[in-house]
Design a protein around this motif. Structure first.
Motif, PDB file in Angstrom:
ATOM      1  N   ARG A   7       0.825  -1.205   0.000  1.00 28.11           N
ATOM      2  CA  ARG A   7       0.000   0.000   0.000  1.00 28.11           C
ATOM      3  C   ARG A   7       0.859   1.255   0.000  1.00 28.11           C
ATOM      4  NH1 ARG A   7      -1.725   1.858   4.255  1.00 28.11           N
ATOM      5  NH2 ARG A   7      -2.022   3.990   3.708  1.00 28.11           N
ATOM      6  N   ARG A   8       1.914   1.232   0.796  1.00 27.71           N
ATOM      7  CA  ARG A   8       2.818   2.390   0.829  1.00 27.71           C
ATOM      8  C   ARG A   8       3.458   2.610  -0.531  1.00 27.71           C
ATOM      9  NH1 ARG A   8       5.339   0.887   6.577  1.00 27.71           N
ATOM     10  NH2 ARG A   8       3.791   1.891   7.892  1.00 27.71           N
ATOM     11  N   GLN A   9       3.823   1.506  -1.195  1.00 31.20           N
ATOM     12  CA  GLN A   9       4.417   1.597  -2.528  1.00 31.20           C
ATOM     13  C   GLN A   9       3.424   2.225  -3.507  1.00 31.20           C
ATOM     14  OE1 GLN A   9       7.528   0.868  -3.533  1.00 31.20           O
ATOM     15  NE2 GLN A   9       7.026   1.504  -5.605  1.00 31.20           N
ATOM     16  N   ARG A  10       2.158   1.774  -3.461  1.00 33.75           N
ATOM     17  CA  ARG A  10       1.122   2.346  -4.339  1.00 33.75           C
ATOM     18  C   ARG A  10       0.950   3.840  -4.068  1.00 33.75           C
ATOM     19  NH1 ARG A  10      -1.678  -2.093  -2.944  1.00 33.75           N
ATOM     20  NH2 ARG A  10      -3.079  -0.943  -1.583  1.00 33.75           N
ATOM     21  N   GLU A  11       0.916   4.206  -2.795  1.00 32.50           N
ATOM     22  CA  GLU A  11       0.755   5.622  -2.449  1.00 32.50           C
ATOM     23  C   GLU A  11       1.925   6.439  -2.982  1.00 32.50           C
ATOM     24  OE1 GLU A  11       0.289   5.852   1.777  1.00 32.50           O
ATOM     25  OE2 GLU A  11      -1.856   5.460   1.691  1.00 32.50           O
ATOM     26  N   GLN A  12       3.133   5.884  -2.862  1.00 33.00           N
ATOM     27  CA  GLN A  12       4.318   6.592  -3.336  1.00 33.00           C
ATOM     28  C   GLN A  12       4.249   6.756  -4.859  1.00 33.00           C
ATOM     29  OE1 GLN A  12       6.395   7.971  -1.144  1.00 33.00           O
ATOM     30  NE2 GLN A  12       7.319   8.989  -2.884  1.00 33.00           N
ATOM     31  N   GLU A  13       3.819   5.704  -5.554  1.00 28.98           N
ATOM     32  CA  GLU A  13       3.694   5.783  -7.015  1.00 28.98           C
ATOM     33  C   GLU A  13       2.638   6.815  -7.406  1.00 28.98           C
ATOM     34  OE1 GLU A  13       2.889   1.732  -8.081  1.00 28.98           O
ATOM     35  OE2 GLU A  13       4.989   1.132  -7.810  1.00 28.98           O
ATOM     36  N   GLU A  14       1.534   6.860  -6.666  1.00 24.07           N
ATOM     37  CA  GLU A  14       0.498   7.852  -6.951  1.00 24.07           C
ATOM     38  C   GLU A  14       1.037   9.267  -6.746  1.00 24.07           C
ATOM     39  OE1 GLU A  14      -3.017   7.031  -4.644  1.00 24.07           O
ATOM     40  OE2 GLU A  14      -3.121   4.970  -5.406  1.00 24.07           O
ATOM     41  N   LEU A  15       1.835   9.437  -5.706  1.00 22.61           N
ATOM     42  CA  LEU A  15       2.431  10.743  -5.433  1.00 22.61           C
ATOM     43  C   LEU A  15       3.367  11.154  -6.571  1.00 22.61           C
ATOM     44  CD1 LEU A  15       2.045  12.579  -2.984  1.00 22.61           C
ATOM     45  CD2 LEU A  15       4.163  11.677  -2.058  1.00 22.61           C
ATOM     46  N   GLU A  16       4.186  10.217  -7.034  1.00 15.46           N
ATOM     47  CA  GLU A  16       5.101  10.504  -8.151  1.00 15.46           C
ATOM     48  C   GLU A  16       4.312  10.858  -9.416  1.00 15.46           C
ATOM     49  OE1 GLU A  16       8.392  10.744  -7.908  1.00 15.46           O
ATOM     50  OE2 GLU A  16       8.217  10.259  -5.766  1.00 15.46           O
ATOM     51  N   LYS A  17       3.245  10.102  -9.694  1.00 11.71           N
ATOM     52  CA  LYS A  17       2.415  10.359 -10.868  1.00 11.71           C
ATOM     53  C   LYS A  17       1.811  11.753 -10.774  1.00 11.71           C
ATOM     54  CE  LYS A  17      -1.723   8.648 -13.185  1.00 11.71           C
ATOM     55  NZ  LYS A  17      -2.912   7.811 -13.031  1.00 11.71           N
ATOM     56  N   ARG A  18       1.338  12.089  -9.588  1.00 12.72           N
ATOM     57  CA  ARG A  18       0.739  13.406  -9.368  1.00 12.72           C
ATOM     58  C   ARG A  18       1.767  14.515  -9.621  1.00 12.72           C
ATOM     59  NH1 ARG A  18      -3.602  14.807  -7.638  1.00 12.72           N
ATOM     60  NH2 ARG A  18      -4.131  16.704  -6.555  1.00 12.72           N
ATOM     61  N   LYS A  19       2.991  14.302  -9.151  1.00 12.58           N
ATOM     62  CA  LYS A  19       4.037  15.311  -9.367  1.00 12.58           C
ATOM     63  C   LYS A  19       4.340  15.470 -10.861  1.00 12.58           C
ATOM     64  CE  LYS A  19       6.275  15.027  -4.875  1.00 12.58           C
ATOM     65  NZ  LYS A  19       7.469  14.624  -4.132  1.00 12.58           N
ATOM     66  N   ARG A  20       4.363  14.345 -11.595  1.00 11.07           N
ATOM     67  CA  ARG A  20       4.607  14.430 -13.052  1.00 11.07           C
ATOM     68  C   ARG A  20       3.481  15.207 -13.741  1.00 11.07           C
ATOM     69  NH1 ARG A  20       6.194   9.108 -12.231  1.00 11.07           N
ATOM     70  NH2 ARG A  20       4.223   8.288 -13.049  1.00 11.07           N
ATOM     71  N   GLU A  21       2.236  14.913 -13.333  1.00 11.92           N
ATOM     72  CA  GLU A  21       1.091  15.628 -13.913  1.00 11.92           C
ATOM     73  C   GLU A  21       1.178  17.118 -13.605  1.00 11.92           C
ATOM     74  OE1 GLU A  21      -2.248  13.623 -12.182  1.00 11.92           O
ATOM     75  OE2 GLU A  21      -2.134  11.939 -13.584  1.00 11.92           O
ATOM     76  N   GLN A  22       1.586  17.434 -12.390  1.00 12.72           N
ATOM     77  CA  GLN A  22       1.708  18.839 -11.995  1.00 12.72           C
ATOM     78  C   GLN A  22       2.807  19.531 -12.806  1.00 12.72           C
ATOM     79  OE1 GLN A  22       2.331  18.510  -7.789  1.00 12.72           O
ATOM     80  NE2 GLN A  22       0.141  18.530  -7.315  1.00 12.72           N
ATOM     81  N   GLU A  23       3.892  18.834 -13.053  1.00  8.44           N
ATOM     82  CA  GLU A  23       5.003  19.408 -13.827  1.00  8.44           C
ATOM     83  C   GLU A  23       4.536  19.700 -15.252  1.00  8.44           C
ATOM     84  OE1 GLU A  23       8.363  21.241 -14.129  1.00  8.44           O
ATOM     85  OE2 GLU A  23       7.794  20.252 -12.257  1.00  8.44           O
ATOM     86  N   LEU A  24       3.779  18.778 -15.819  1.00  7.85           N
ATOM     87  CA  LEU A  24       3.243  18.968 -17.172  1.00  7.85           C
ATOM     88  C   LEU A  24       2.299  20.181 -17.183  1.00  7.85           C
ATOM     89  CD1 LEU A  24       3.067  17.842 -20.048  1.00  7.85           C
ATOM     90  CD2 LEU A  24       1.136  16.438 -19.277  1.00  7.85           C
ATOM     91  N   GLN A  25       1.474  20.282 -16.163  1.00 11.06           N
ATOM     92  CA  GLN A  25       0.539  21.402 -16.038  1.00 11.06           C
ATOM     93  C   GLN A  25       1.323  22.722 -15.963  1.00 11.06           C
ATOM     94  OE1 GLN A  25      -1.814  21.142 -12.456  1.00 11.06           O
ATOM     95  NE2 GLN A  25      -3.538  22.254 -13.346  1.00 11.06           N
ATOM     96  N   LEU A  26       2.421  22.691 -15.224  1.00  6.34           N
ATOM     97  CA  LEU A  26       3.241  23.899 -15.109  1.00  6.34           C
ATOM     98  C   LEU A  26       3.836  24.302 -16.450  1.00  6.34           C
ATOM     99  CD1 LEU A  26       5.366  23.646 -11.830  1.00  6.34           C
ATOM    100  CD2 LEU A  26       3.914  25.535 -12.547  1.00  6.34           C
ATOM    101  N   GLN A  27       4.303  23.308 -17.194  1.00  3.50           N
ATOM    102  CA  GLN A  27       4.941  23.601 -18.492  1.00  3.50           C
ATOM    103  C   GLN A  27       3.951  24.235 -19.463  1.00  3.50           C
ATOM    104  OE1 GLN A  27       6.525  19.851 -19.753  1.00  3.50           O
ATOM    105  NE2 GLN A  27       8.180  19.866 -18.243  1.00  3.50           N
ATOM    106  N   GLN A  28       2.682  23.883 -19.311  1.00  6.04           N
ATOM    107  CA  GLN A  28       1.676  24.390 -20.243  1.00  6.04           C
ATOM    108  C   GLN A  28       1.093  25.733 -19.796  1.00  6.04           C
ATOM    109  OE1 GLN A  28      -0.976  21.050 -20.227  1.00  6.04           O
ATOM    110  NE2 GLN A  28       0.233  19.896 -21.707  1.00  6.04           N
ATOM    111  N   ALA A  29       1.463  26.199 -18.629  1.00  4.28           N
ATOM    112  CA  ALA A  29       0.887  27.440 -18.101  1.00  4.28           C
ATOM    113  C   ALA A  29       1.788  28.631 -18.422  1.00  4.28           C
ATOM    114  CB  ALA A  29       0.716  27.321 -16.594  1.00  4.28           C
ATOM    115  N   SER A  30       1.202  29.815 -18.333  1.00  2.77           N
ATOM    116  CA  SER A  30       1.981  31.039 -18.550  1.00  2.77           C
ATOM    117  C   SER A  30       2.796  31.336 -17.292  1.00  2.77           C
ATOM    118  CB  SER A  30       1.039  32.207 -18.846  1.00  2.77           C
ATOM    119  OG  SER A  30       0.325  32.554 -17.671  1.00  2.77           O
ATOM    120  N   ALA A  31       3.708  32.286 -17.375  1.00  2.79           N
ATOM    121  CA  ALA A  31       4.595  32.610 -16.258  1.00  2.79           C
ATOM    122  C   ALA A  31       3.819  32.995 -14.994  1.00  2.79           C
ATOM    123  CB  ALA A  31       5.546  33.727 -16.661  1.00  2.79           C
TER     124      ALA A  31
END
Length: 126
Positions: free
Chosen positions: A33-57
């Motif tokens: 379960r901890r491993q799944r939570e950690q993977e979800e956290l990493e996935k969320r961070k990747r999604e957030q990074e992508l969101q940041l790249q697509q946003a204006s300054a």
């Protein structure tokens, strides 16, 4: 009597092995379960990074702050859950250990009484 003692010893050993197997399974589930939570956290961070790249300054600053707060909150929640689960697992282990001690004490008491009865019978036979 010797057979009964052997049976009781085997039963105690089997109970200890079963308890150990249950603990191992619980720890395995917890780790998964901890491993799944950690993977979800990493996935969320990747999604957030992508969101940041697509946003204006201007949006990026706001998003970064929002994401940092959300990540910190999620991390705190995950850590609290882990602490709660570990405490629950420890209480369960303590309870099992106490039950095992009680069973061991009862078995020792029974053996002592049986030995005293056997000694009494031998004295009477003499």
């Amino acid at each position: 009597r010797r057979k009964r003692e052997q049976d009781e010893g085997a039963r105690c050993k089997r109970e200890q092995e079963e308890a150990a197997a249950r603990r191992q399974l619980e720890e395995k589930k917890l780790a998964a379960r901890r491993q799944r939570e950690q993977e979800e956290l990493e996935k969320r961070k990747r999604e957030q990074e992508l969101q940041l790249q697509q946003a204006s300054a201007a949006e990026q600053d706001s998003l970064r702050k929002q994401q940092a707060e959300e990540n910190a909150r999620l991390q705190r929640e995950q850590e609290q859950r882990s602490r709660d689960e570990e405490a629950a697992a420890q209480r369960k282990r303590d309870k099992e250990a106490a039950a095992q001690r009680k069973r061991d004490q009862e078995a020792a008491s029974r053996r002592k009484l049986e030995q005293e009865a056997q000694d009494q019978r031998e004295r009477e036979a003499e």
